[in-house]
Enzyme design. Structure first.
Site, mmCIF file in Angstrom:
data_model
loop_
_atom_site.group_PDB
_atom_site.id
_atom_site.type_symbol
_atom_site.label_atom_id
_atom_site.label_comp_id
_atom_site.label_asym_id
_atom_site.label_seq_id
_atom_site.Cartn_x
_atom_site.Cartn_y
_atom_site.Cartn_z
ATOM 1 N N GLY A 12 124.455 24.667 51.128
ATOM 2 C CA GLY A 12 123.617 23.480 51.350
ATOM 3 C C GLY A 12 122.429 23.463 50.402
ATOM 4 O O GLY A 12 122.098 22.439 49.797
ATOM 5 N N LYS A 13 121.782 24.626 50.261
ATOM 6 C CA LYS A 13 120.638 24.702 49.339
ATOM 7 C C LYS A 13 121.100 24.449 47.910
ATOM 8 O O LYS A 13 120.437 23.738 47.147
ATOM 9 C CB LYS A 13 119.996 26.095 49.410
ATOM 10 C CG LYS A 13 119.222 26.401 50.677
ATOM 11 C CD LYS A 13 118.532 27.754 50.507
ATOM 12 C CE LYS A 13 117.866 28.232 51.773
ATOM 13 N NZ LYS A 13 117.243 29.552 51.610
ATOM 14 N N ASP A 73 112.861 30.292 50.397
ATOM 15 C CA ASP A 73 112.892 30.729 51.790
ATOM 16 C C ASP A 73 112.388 29.565 52.629
ATOM 17 O O ASP A 73 111.334 28.989 52.349
ATOM 18 C CB ASP A 73 112.055 31.988 52.034
ATOM 19 C CG ASP A 73 112.535 32.684 53.297
ATOM 20 O OD1 ASP A 73 113.687 33.156 53.315
ATOM 21 O OD2 ASP A 73 111.783 32.726 54.288
ATOM 22 N N SER A 74 113.182 29.218 53.598
ATOM 23 C CA SER A 74 112.878 27.992 54.334
ATOM 24 C C SER A 74 113.304 28.133 55.786
ATOM 25 O O SER A 74 113.991 29.086 56.145
ATOM 26 C CB SER A 74 113.580 26.805 53.669
ATOM 27 O OG SER A 74 114.930 27.106 53.395
ATOM 28 N N GLY A 155 122.892 23.007 58.176
ATOM 29 C CA GLY A 155 121.998 23.722 59.085
ATOM 30 C C GLY A 155 121.476 22.858 60.228
ATOM 31 O O GLY A 155 122.244 22.254 60.993
ATOM 32 N N LYS A 177 116.974 11.926 52.158
ATOM 33 C CA LYS A 177 116.426 13.262 52.462
ATOM 34 C C LYS A 177 115.677 13.798 51.239
ATOM 35 O O LYS A 177 114.607 14.405 51.368
ATOM 36 C CB LYS A 177 117.548 14.231 52.872
ATOM 37 C CG LYS A 177 117.011 15.623 53.208
ATOM 38 C CD LYS A 177 118.060 16.633 53.655
ATOM 39 C CE LYS A 177 117.397 17.998 53.895
ATOM 40 N NZ LYS A 177 118.333 19.098 54.119
#
Ligand code: IMP
Length: 198
Positions: A12-13, A73-74, A155, A177
């Site tokens: 996804g990232k 990092d999320s 996610g 988005k």
């Protein structure tokens, strides 16, 4: 064109960075490379840990010259859960096989009538090949939906409604988005720092 190693295997990232940084050649984290540890208590620590870990591995095993490493990092921070799952977002409810199940579990943790305020946070760590690493961060405020909605994104997208919208990130088109997400805002901050990106 800037060539950057993306220290992540999250599909996804990867998809989002390809859309958000079309002017950067992204080198994917190789399948034979190790998992990158993320043991910090804060997004910033983990982003730096991943970027520096990936840069060290690439110096020994890299197959091409790169300009630097980018790590993300999320996570989703829910006020009623004291900011959780936060940095543990990728490791929340590991007994459940899918995000469909994990999203339901997360929503079930909120009692009826609870405050549903939440935010997505993204910290990007950039480790240039020629200088010290730095971070940029951003967030998007919103609230949790009453139930998962939409098939888009990845996610926790189906349960997060960004401020100003009635639709979840799972329902909004990817383009929408990318105008307001935590990752889009962090990429905008990265562009401000890196004069080489316009
Ligand atoms: P980490 O950065 O590898 O620790 O993983 C971050 C986790 O946070 C992801 O695996 C997702 O579960 C969640 N997450 C981060 N960004 C997003 C997003 O844009 N949409 C949905 N979930 C996200």
């Amino acid at each position: 064109m800037l060539k950057v190693l993306l220290a992540s295997r999250n599909a996804g990232k990867l998809r989002e960075f390809a859309a958000l940084l079309p002017d950067v050649t992204l080198v994917p984290w190789p399948s034979e490379a190790p998992e990158l540890p993320e043991t910090g208590a804060f997004f910033q620590d983990n982003a730096l840990q991943k970027a520096e870990g990936a840069a060290a591995w690439w110096r020994e095993h890299g197959t091409e010259a790169i300009d630097g490493v980018l790590a993300d990092d999320s996570g989703l921070c829910v006020d009623a859960l004291w900011g959780g799952p936060g940095v543990l977002s990728a490791r929340f409810a590991p007994d459940l096989p899918t995000y469909r199940d994990r999203n339901r579990r997360l929503l079930d943790m909120l009692p009826e009538g609870a405050d549903r305020t939440a935010r997505f946070v993204c910290v990007l760590a950039c480790a240039p090949s020629t200088g010290p690493a730095f971070t940029v961060g951003a967030s998007v405020e919103g609230r949790l939906a009453l139930e998962p909605r939409g098939e888009g994104g990845f996610g926790y997208d189906p349960i997060f409604i960004p401020e100003g919208s009635d639709l979840t990130f799972g329902e909004l088109p990817a383009d929408a988005k990318h105008t307001l997400s935590h990752r889009a805002r962090a990429c905008a901050a990265l562009r401000e720092k890196l004069a080489i990106l316009s």
